[in-house]
Design an enzyme around this catalytic site. Structure first.
Site, PDB file in Angstrom:
ATOM      1  N   TRP B 139       0.833  -1.206   0.000  1.00  0.00           N
ATOM      2  CA  TRP B 139       0.000   0.000   0.000  1.00  0.00           C
ATOM      3  C   TRP B 139       0.856   1.239   0.000  1.00  0.00           C
ATOM      4  O   TRP B 139       0.386   2.302  -0.362  1.00  0.00           O
ATOM      5  CB  TRP B 139      -1.005  -0.004   1.160  1.00  0.00           C
ATOM      6  CG  TRP B 139      -0.549   0.490   2.485  1.00  0.00           C
ATOM      7  CD1 TRP B 139       0.143  -0.200   3.432  1.00  0.00           C
ATOM      8  CD2 TRP B 139      -0.795   1.796   3.046  1.00  0.00           C
ATOM      9  NE1 TRP B 139       0.347   0.583   4.543  1.00  0.00           N
ATOM     10  CE2 TRP B 139      -0.219   1.800   4.338  1.00  0.00           C
ATOM     11  CE3 TRP B 139      -1.451   2.936   2.579  1.00  0.00           C
ATOM     12  CZ2 TRP B 139      -0.260   2.912   5.182  1.00  0.00           C
ATOM     13  CZ3 TRP B 139      -1.498   4.051   3.420  1.00  0.00           C
ATOM     14  CH2 TRP B 139      -0.906   4.030   4.693  1.00  0.00           C
ATOM     15  N   SER B 170     -12.088  12.728   0.287  1.00  0.00           N
ATOM     16  CA  SER B 170     -11.826  12.977   1.706  1.00  0.00           C
ATOM     17  C   SER B 170     -11.599  14.447   1.985  1.00  0.00           C
ATOM     18  O   SER B 170     -12.036  14.970   3.007  1.00  0.00           O
ATOM     19  CB  SER B 170     -10.598  12.205   2.178  1.00  0.00           C
ATOM     20  OG  SER B 170     -10.890  10.862   2.324  1.00  0.00           O
ATOM     21  N   HIS B 253       1.533   9.125   7.907  1.00  0.00           N
ATOM     22  CA  HIS B 253       1.523   9.032   9.347  1.00  0.00           C
ATOM     23  C   HIS B 253       0.308   9.732   9.961  1.00  0.00           C
ATOM     24  O   HIS B 253      -0.427   9.116  10.718  1.00  0.00           O
ATOM     25  CB  HIS B 253       2.823   9.438  10.044  1.00  0.00           C
ATOM     26  CG  HIS B 253       2.698   8.995  11.445  1.00  0.00           C
ATOM     27  ND1 HIS B 253       2.985   7.709  11.847  1.00  0.00           N
ATOM     28  CD2 HIS B 253       2.121   9.600  12.500  1.00  0.00           C
ATOM     29  CE1 HIS B 253       2.619   7.563  13.118  1.00  0.00           C
ATOM     30  NE2 HIS B 253       2.097   8.704  13.534  1.00  0.00           N
ATOM     31  N   TYR B 257      -3.500   8.420  12.371  1.00  0.00           N
ATOM     32  CA  TYR B 257      -4.299   9.053  13.429  1.00  0.00           C
ATOM     33  C   TYR B 257      -5.711   9.331  12.941  1.00  0.00           C
ATOM     34  O   TYR B 257      -6.664   9.269  13.703  1.00  0.00           O
ATOM     35  CB  TYR B 257      -3.602  10.316  13.947  1.00  0.00           C
ATOM     36  CG  TYR B 257      -2.311   9.951  14.598  1.00  0.00           C
ATOM     37  CD1 TYR B 257      -1.101  10.365  14.068  1.00  0.00           C
ATOM     38  CD2 TYR B 257      -2.304   9.105  15.698  1.00  0.00           C
ATOM     39  CE1 TYR B 257       0.086   9.960  14.642  1.00  0.00           C
ATOM     40  CE2 TYR B 257      -1.125   8.692  16.265  1.00  0.00           C
ATOM     41  CZ  TYR B 257       0.069   9.118  15.732  1.00  0.00           C
ATOM     42  OH  TYR B 257       1.254   8.705  16.285  1.00  0.00           O
ATOM     43  N   HIS B 302       9.808   8.051  11.319  1.00  0.00           N
ATOM     44  CA  HIS B 302      10.026   6.819  12.077  1.00  0.00           C
ATOM     45  C   HIS B 302       9.681   5.604  11.221  1.00  0.00           C
ATOM     46  O   HIS B 302      10.019   4.494  11.580  1.00  0.00           O
ATOM     47  CB  HIS B 302       9.283   6.811  13.411  1.00  0.00           C
ATOM     48  CG  HIS B 302       7.782   6.761  13.323  1.00  0.00           C
ATOM     49  ND1 HIS B 302       6.982   7.476  14.167  1.00  0.00           N
ATOM     50  CD2 HIS B 302       6.935   6.065  12.534  1.00  0.00           C
ATOM     51  CE1 HIS B 302       5.707   7.234  13.893  1.00  0.00           C
ATOM     52  NE2 HIS B 302       5.658   6.376  12.903  1.00  0.00           N
ATOM     53  N   THR B 328      -1.192   9.962  24.424  1.00  0.00           N
ATOM     54  CA  THR B 328      -1.933   8.714  24.250  1.00  0.00           C
ATOM     55  C   THR B 328      -2.175   8.059  25.591  1.00  0.00           C
ATOM     56  O   THR B 328      -3.278   7.567  25.874  1.00  0.00           O
ATOM     57  CB  THR B 328      -1.148   7.758  23.337  1.00  0.00           C
ATOM     58  OG1 THR B 328      -0.754   8.464  22.158  1.00  0.00           O
ATOM     59  CG2 THR B 328      -2.007   6.573  22.942  1.00  0.00           C
TER      60      THR B 328
END
Lengths: 341, 600, 198
Positions: B139, B170, B253, B257, B302, B328
């Site tokens: 992906w 979106s 990234h 979220y 990362h 978190t």
């Protein structure tokens, strides 16, 4: 307000459930340490440093996990609705919230410091007098060259124990990744970039490696072996690799050499013959390797024959095509190649 | 309760296909997103089942290498873009106006447009299986594997065009929702009285608004490399494959979220209702969500720790990634604080919400491990990552979505999903999920790379792979139970009251399901938990004023037409540019008609 | 009556900004990231081209300065158009809109001329990294200018048909003005970063 006996009992029950589960997890984790390609049995300085940080983080994570799961379970048991008990209409508790903001910060710092230290250690320069290796990833095999020693081979890397090894990482096509879990964390082989990793193997043995960046159809079949041996054995191996190809022995092998220098020469090099192709692995000492087709299977007669008969059938997408060799030609070629020690 | 004569069909009138094709009602659009999203969830699940069946034993022969590579690529693309995001959009669509006390979103026709463009993109991407092969580069389609040279054929072109359409959809939806939250709140609904679910939605919208453009540029560059002879990512011509990774991950990234925050919002709504006490630490929950989003833009590399980053970038991105653990953690502890001291009713919705806390914690902890580059050097691209992903996305996002489905089902349809079947669904899903994904931690630690279509018997991976495959079939069974529950429930007559759960938020202040116009009278908000406040202070529902005149936006076919035009535009890029030109003409005509169409 | 108005939901704007204006502002935020990514790509590839032509071989700074000036002037006429709309001076608004459209078209004309000249001098998408990143960046900027011209034209045409501004007053003109100024600012950044800085 003291917690009730009921609350304490239910919390202990929750803790017991979580600890039993954690024990099972630990058993599974422990068993993994003896798998052939495991990351949990480090045998080099690099892998050991990485494993130490990993162990620290796992312990901390384990403590947090046990704590959170126990409390979630305990609260679910203790505060399940029962007649005569109303919910406490609390909106928050600033002191508690500060506390549980600070604790994660402390844990994170505890993880960060050793991590950063290892980063600095492993991104510096390789130690002086390292054995220089250039590893080039191709779809779907590994080329290994020793520029200072003059040796060139494929899919099987020999290294002297106790000496620092500096591996320069290249790619001939797409992004691959060089990963031998017991000897080192992985670094990608990016075309156009000069990545490298270095480590000092601490024990002799044969270690398994595998490409760890999806690189196309047969990514699953791009494996390699690392043989760590004594300094003397390594020197002897290098010497044998530097020699030209052994001459064909017997008529079958001689016929095979004829095939090799005509058909195979399009892609392969066999030093000492006219075969000087640059596309596929160097075959000068192919019989000295323990595996074929980039670590796919043991190097024996049947496997070699099946491979030569129809490479794309064995390794989907293989750049080596089906050469439509007859049975007789296969016998001849196998005989010749098996003589290339 | 009068609607302007002839403006809108009444809720009990016949709905035809045309009603649905031209609707601009947020509830119908939400329903379409939900049904479509769930259908693709089933498709992606089926792809996963094929993957797991192939990997159950060494040297499996269920699918060949080519097909497997398409399957794992499409499984991820389908789950992320065609299942989880639309399911989130479905909840946003249905509940945003209701929860803020509005009658619809700011731009109803734009809302419909985002659905039709989404459907076009989804169908185009999925149709690739039939038209020469689905994308097979994973992906994230890393360069140079994604180049024409290494991926001839059309799979990656479907990838580019499909994602461009989906991203456009979106973006449109996010802009719409953001304006709605900022501008259309009921009197008294200040920002710090918004439900946490709405806050999370707002944050998600801004993540998308700011990250989608970056992948749009990456996709355009890939399209050009593959079709128009540029060399953005070709090293031999001065290009750099790592540029693709940077542009991709700057989007992707924040995207993760986008996938988890809606479910975090749902859980923040469900826990207080069934614990019968307010959410613990509302302000901290809001700020933690915002912090996660802001930090989420600072961690992308990362994913690239093993690509040869220098010392300083590795340290910086490691630090920022570890920092995200703090907000978190705050959320996790606040959810636990919500349970503490409660009087907890354990129905299916609550089971899912509570298990979310546990499962997401496990996923989050493995994430903290990856945050350390040395540790990541062993875990990256192995099954350890696959384990992490699925704990946060299945144990987190999907479990949260199911919690929301059970919780809001009466409001959406007027019926209650059966509780017995619900509990069977929950337990089989919980067991199946852990059986499938926990062993993957061990496989990763054992050196099993990800995205391999098979493995040998000499590596010690057989046992856990078999366990994971069994778990996958248990998961499939659990989804089947849910489907049976759904279909049998929909055959019953609707009988749910306005607020069966005695919940505090505004959507429960109207009928189940809501009428076309949502609220008879726009509520006045006096507290963060409006209905609890009214209940505890004896405030009655307001009287419907005499002669009430409610204007609803009329239906329109221009969103559908424009959606069709954009699909044609994309199809043309993949086949004949004449179709693209036709698509542009249709779009221009639609914009013209749209602008001139009366809205009252 | 307050309930009826609240029920209507039309003029309800908690943040005090018209919905469509807010939409444009937020959309422009995403456009910042879009152009930011394209400009970053250009900067990353600066100096990485393997063959000529390079920027110094093809750029005609005086010519591009002229087209930049025209675009900046069109922003000025845009301000006049907004002023005309807000102060009920429809003739001024229409004339200024027309001037803005013409300014945009002239700028696009310059761009087309420049692209053709570069191509004649051997710089295309496939020539080198400079060509690829330059044409994609300025091409998409030009597309945005083109869309702006269409948008302005539809507003001008609409106001001419209605012979007035409609009940929305100057809101539409303000919104397109916001878009137009943004496209201008992006060009100023491109001009500085791509053309002027060596």
């Amino acid at each position: 307000m003291r917690p009730s006996a009921r609350a304490i009992t239910l919390t202990i029950v929750s803790l017991a459930i979580v600890l039993v589960t954690s024990l099972l997890i630990w058993l599974g984790w422990d068993a993994t340490a003896s798998d052939p390609q495991t990351t949990l049995d480090p045998l080099s300085d690099n892998a050991r440093a990485v494993n130490d940080v990993y162990t620290l983080i796992t312990i901390l994570a384990g403590v947090v996990m046990i704590g959170v799961l126990t409390l979630v379970l305990a609260f679910s048991f203790v505060f399940r609705e029962r007649p005569g008990h109303e919910a406490q209409q609390i909106h928050g508790n600033p002191r508690l919230e500060v506390f549980w903001t600070l604790i994660p910060v402390i844990i994170v710092v505890a993880i960060a410091v050793p991590s950063f230290q290892v980063i600095v250690d492993t991104t510096g320069d390789a130690p002086d007098k390292s054995v220089e290796v250039v590893a080039t990833g191709h779809q779907w095999w590994f080329e290994f060259e020793y520029p200072e020693l003059g040796a060139l081979t494929a899919n099987e890397l020999h290294l002297p124990v106790g000496r620092s090894i500096n591996v320069e990482l290249r790619s001939g096509d797409v992004i691959h990744s060089f990963w031998v879990p017991q000897l080192s964390g992985k670094v990608d082989m990016v075309p156009g970039h000069n990545n490298r990793l270095w480590f000092t193997p601490e024990q002799t043995g044969t270690f398994l490696g595998q490409c760890a960046e999806f690189c196309g159809t047969s990514h699953a079949h791009m494996r390699f072996r690392v043989v760590v041996e004594s300094e003397a054995d390594f020197d002897a191996w290098v010497d044998s690799q530097l020699a030209d190809a052994a001459p064909a022995q017997g008529t079958l092998a001689e016929a095979g050499e004829g095939i090799a220098t005509t058909i195979c020469a399009a892609c392969h090099t066999i030093r000492g013959t006219t075969a000087a192709g640059q596309i596929g692995p160097d075959l000068t000492h192919v019989a000295s390797r323990t595996t074929l087709a980039s670590g796919m299977f043991d190097n024996d007669t049947d496997n070699l024959r099946d491979w030569l008969a129809d490479p794309p059938d064995v390794k989907p997408g293989s750049k080596m095509p089906n050469l439509n060799l007859t049975d007789e030609q296969l016998d001849q070629l196998v005989a010749y190649l098996q003589g290339l020690d | 309760m009068a609607t302007a004569a002839g403006t809108f069909p009444q809720a009990h009138e016949e709905s035809t296909i045309w009603t649905w094709l031209t609707t601009v009602d947020h509830k119908k659009i939400g329903a379409m997103y939900g049904v479509t999203g769930f259908a693709f969830f089933l498709l992606a699940g089926f792809e996963a089942l094929l993957i797991r069946t192939q990997l159950a034993v060494p040297n499996g022969t269920v699918v060949d290498a080519e097909r497997f590579n398409q399957l794992f690529s499409m499984h991820a693309l389908t789950m992320i873009f065609l299942a989880i995001m639309p399911l989130g959009a479905s909840f946003f669509n249905f509940f945003l106006p209701l929860m803020i006390g509005a009658r619809d979103v700011a731009f109803p026709r734009l809302n419909a447009l985002s659905y039709w463009v989404f459907l076009g993109g989804a169908l185009l991407l999925t149709s690739s299986f039939v038209f020469g092969g689905a994308p097979d580069g994973g992906w994230f389609a890393y360069a140079p594997l994604s180049a024409e040279e290494f991926s001839p054929g059309t799979g990656l072109d479907f990838y580019v065009v499909g994602l461009l359409l989906l991203g456009t959809s979106s973006l449109i939806a996010s802009l719409n929702f953001a304006v709605t939250v900022i501008n259309m709140r009921a009197p008294g609904m200040s920002m710090m009285r918004l439900p946490v679910f709405i806050w999370m939605m707002l944050v998600v919208n801004f993540l998308l608004i700011l990250s989608l453009p970056v992948i749009t540029v990456a996709l355009i560059q890939l399209l050009f490399d593959r079709n128009f002879t540029t060399n953005f990512f070709t090293p031999s011509e001065g290009g750099d494959p790592i540029l693709w990774q940077h542009l991709f991950w700057v989007f992707a990234h924040p995207e993760v979220y986008v996938l988890i925050l809606p479910s975090m919002g749902i859980v923040s709504e469900v826990l207080p209702v069934f614990a019968k006490k307010p959410l613990f630490g509302y302000s901290a929950m809001v700020f933690a969500g915002v912090a996660i989003a802001v930090l989420g833009f600072a961690v992308w590399s990362h994913h690239m720790f093993t690509t040869g980053l220098d010392t300083v970038p590795q340290i910086v991105f490691s630090a920022s990634t570890m920092a995200i653990a703090v907000p978190t953690g705050i959320k996790i502890f606040n959810w636990m604080g919500t349970l503490y001291g409660g009087s907890i009713q354990f129905n299916t919705a609550m089971y899912f919400a509570v298990s979310f806390i546990a499962l997401f914690t496990i996923g989050g902890l493995s994430g903290v491990m990856h945050a350390s580059p040395p540790v990541d050097s062993q875990q990256q691209d192995s099954y350890f990552i696959v384990a992490h992903i699925h704990y946060v996305l299945f144990g987190g996002a999907i479990v949260g979505i199911f919690s929301g489905i059970y919780y809001w089902f009466p409001k959406l349809t007027g019926r209650f999903l059966d509780e017995t079947m619900g509990k069977v669904h929950f337990w089989t899903m919980f067991i199946g999920m852990n059986l499938t994904f926990f062993p993957m931690h061990f496989l990763g630690l054992s050196g099993m790379p990800r995205r391999i279509y098979t493995y040998d018997a000499d590596l010690g991976w057989e046992t856990w792979n078999m366990v994971a495959t069994i778990g996958a079939y248990v998961l499939a069974f659990s989804v089947l139970v849910f489907l049976v529950n759904f279909f049998t429930t929909m055959r019953k007559a609707p009988d749910a009251p306005d607020n069966p759960w005695d919940a505090p938020t505004l959507e429960w202040a109207t009928t189940s399901p809501p009428p076309e116009h949502d609220f008879d009278v726009i509520p006045v908000v006096r507290d963060r938990d409006p209905l609890w406040y009214d209940r505890d202070n004896g405030i009655e529902k307001p009287e419907v004023p005499a002669g009430l005149h409610i204007h609803l936006p009329p239906p329109s076919y221009f969103p559908l037409l424009m959606g069709g035009g954009s699909l044609l535009l994309g199809v043309g890029v993949l086949s004949h540019l004449a179709l693209t030109a036709l698509g542009v003409v249709i779009i221009v005509y639609s914009v013209w008609g749209w602008a001139l169409e009366p809205t009252d | 009556m307050a309930a009826a108005e609240a029920a209507h939901g039309e003029h309800h704007a908690s943040a005090g900004v018209d919905n469509r204006m807010l939409l444009m502002w937020i959309f422009l935020a995403s456009e910042c990231l879009f152009f930011g990514s394209l400009i970053s790509t250009y900067l990353i590839f600066k100096g990485e081209s393997l063959v000529r032509p390079l920027p110094e071989d093809v750029f005609d700074i005086p010519l591009t300065s002229a087209s930049t000036f025209v675009l900046l002037m069109s922003s000025f006429t845009m301000v006049l158009a907004v002023y005309g709309a807000q102060h009920a001076r429809p003739q001024m608004m229409k004339a200024a809109l027309l001037a803005t459209i013409i300014g945009g078209l002239v700028f696009l004309g310059f761009q087309v001329f420049e692209f053709k000249t570069f191509a004649d001098e051997g710089l295309t998408l496939s020539t080198n990294q400079f060509g690829a990143s330059f044409f994609v960046l300025t091409g998409f900027h030009g597309t945005h200018v083109g869309v702006g011209v269409l948008y302005l034209s539809s507003i001008l045409f609409g106001s001419m048909r209605r012979n007035g501004l409609g009940k929305d007053g100057g809101t539409h003109v303000e919104i397109v003005g916001l878009y137009w100024h943004f496209v201008d600012i992006v060009w100023i950044v491109i001009f500085t970063v791509v053309y002027l800085i060596p």
